[in-house]
Design an enzyme around this catalytic site. Sequence first.
Site, PDB file in Angstrom:
ATOM      1  N   GLU A  81     -50.792  -4.279  46.733  1.00 16.43           N
ATOM      2  CA  GLU A  81     -51.673  -3.092  46.341  1.00 16.43           C
ATOM      3  C   GLU A  81     -52.872  -3.113  47.177  1.00 16.43           C
ATOM      4  O   GLU A  81     -53.933  -2.437  46.807  1.00 16.43           O
ATOM      5  CB  GLU A  81     -52.065  -3.332  44.958  1.00 16.43           C
ATOM      6  CG  GLU A  81     -52.863  -4.637  44.412  1.00 16.43           C
ATOM      7  CD  GLU A  81     -53.552  -4.444  42.926  1.00 16.43           C
ATOM      8  OE1 GLU A  81     -54.466  -3.736  43.022  1.00 16.43           O
ATOM      9  OE2 GLU A  81     -52.947  -5.038  42.072  1.00 16.43           O
ATOM     10  N   CYS A 113     -50.550  -5.748  39.962  1.00 15.87           N
ATOM     11  CA  CYS A 113     -50.226  -7.061  40.240  1.00 15.87           C
ATOM     12  C   CYS A 113     -48.595  -7.191  40.022  1.00 15.87           C
ATOM     13  O   CYS A 113     -48.118  -8.482  40.004  1.00 15.87           O
ATOM     14  CB  CYS A 113     -51.009  -8.104  39.443  1.00 15.87           C
ATOM     15  SG  CYS A 113     -52.757  -7.574  39.737  1.00 15.87           S
ATOM     16  N   HIS A 235     -49.142 -14.410  34.963  1.00 15.00           N
ATOM     17  CA  HIS A 235     -49.800 -13.683  36.083  1.00 15.00           C
ATOM     18  C   HIS A 235     -51.540 -14.325  35.817  1.00 15.00           C
ATOM     19  O   HIS A 235     -52.106 -14.273  34.403  1.00 15.00           O
ATOM     20  CB  HIS A 235     -49.942 -12.148  35.852  1.00 15.00           C
ATOM     21  CG  HIS A 235     -50.855 -11.513  36.647  1.00 15.00           C
ATOM     22  ND1 HIS A 235     -51.240 -11.849  37.872  1.00 15.00           N
ATOM     23  CD2 HIS A 235     -52.033 -10.580  36.431  1.00 15.00           C
ATOM     24  CE1 HIS A 235     -52.250 -10.917  38.288  1.00 15.00           C
ATOM     25  NE2 HIS A 235     -52.562 -10.275  37.340  1.00 15.00           N
TER      26      HIS A 235
END
Length: 390
Positions: A81, A113, A235
């Site tokens: 990103e 993400c 994450h």
Amino acid sequence: MTMKIGIDRLGLYSPNYYVDLAELAVARGVDPNKFIIGIGQSEQAVPPAAEDVVTMGANAASEFIDDIDKSQLGLVILGTETGIDSSKSGAVIIQRLLDLPRHVRTYEIKQACYGGTAGLMTARDYVAAHPDRTALVIAADIARYGLASGGEVTQGAGAVAMLISANPHIMTVEDDSAFLSADIMDFWRPVYTDLALAKGKYSTEKYIEFFQQAWAEYKRNTGLDLKDFAAINCHLPYTKMGMKALKTVLPDADAADQDRLNANYALSTNYSRRIGNIYTGSLYLALLSLLENAATLTAGDRIGMFSYGSGAVGEFYSGYLQADYRDYLNGAAHKAYLDQRVKLSVADYEAMFNSKLPYAPDDVVTDAALTTGKFRLAGVKDQERQYVRL
Ligand code: COA
């Protein structure tokens, strides 16, 4: 018997500079324990202007690319990103820098993400359809929120590269994903700026909600439960985040399972605590950290993976560790690299932060002395980025 598909190789790159977050806290008038304990971050990688997702991604892949049969590669995906262009993908530049074959499908994927996982799942399907081919998936990002912003403590930079193949050496990627998507505004990066906008509390709540819903769906689909997992990686925008989500389901497990999952979660955060958020790569940095730091894991262990990309997509899947997975890791080198990085003062971190290439058509020459990887962004000439191999 179904074919095994998964992660055959893993490579890591992060810049050679970091800022100490206790020092940053003092400079910002914040109690250092908020950053170190409350957020769970100790150090933060700082990229010089000569490094971007292309150079970091190529550097991460260079850890193994000359050891593999490049003629088998059919797909190269960059999940990021922090793209360097709204049209051309960074993946084709990486293809050139790494001397990859011409007959390769090469492109970039964006979904905050989640981009690394999107690439991994696409690669998995590709290998399922073409078992004699392999795919290179690179997750690379630079997390920037701005000096003295609320998100500053959760910045970072780095890349994880993965080779996806049949009969992988490290970990399978099982065909057991549970996922969900919804159009929400918890975090985004408008095209006029490279600084992310985030509704901090809201994004944290949404992460937890997506985790709970993906996990509930996963349990329904597979009949598996917490006891079936040696570890669950999440994450990690900051190392406290995954635990906030896990904590909402851990009470369902018995004490021994909770202890094991808590201990392995802590090991999965070692690298992120020192590198910071690398957006698309953060989940895979957690996987690397776990595999290179956990002495008790063994082949056959099932590892859970929770991916979250604001905006938002959540996905839970699992993989099994393979017989010789330890032989294909590079833990000693990764730890030595992290240990030898150069610490910047807060003033020098701010100067490096501000040295990033501008959104402007100007020619720029970057400082070559500040890079350590094999690949470098030498600058911009006539609005074309100039990449070189050292
Ligand atoms: N000692 C120990 N802990 C402390 C402390 C101290 N002196 N001061 C505060 N804390 C704790 C708080 O209790 C809190 O803990 P909790 O989360 O368990 O409740 C934690 O530190 C964070 O404090 P808070 O006031 O909530 O932080 P913040 O308002 O600065 O926001 C983020 C933190 C992560 C939301 C912010 O950095 C951000 O917006 N980041 C970018 C977006 C992001 O990463 N989102 C994640 C989902 S993708």
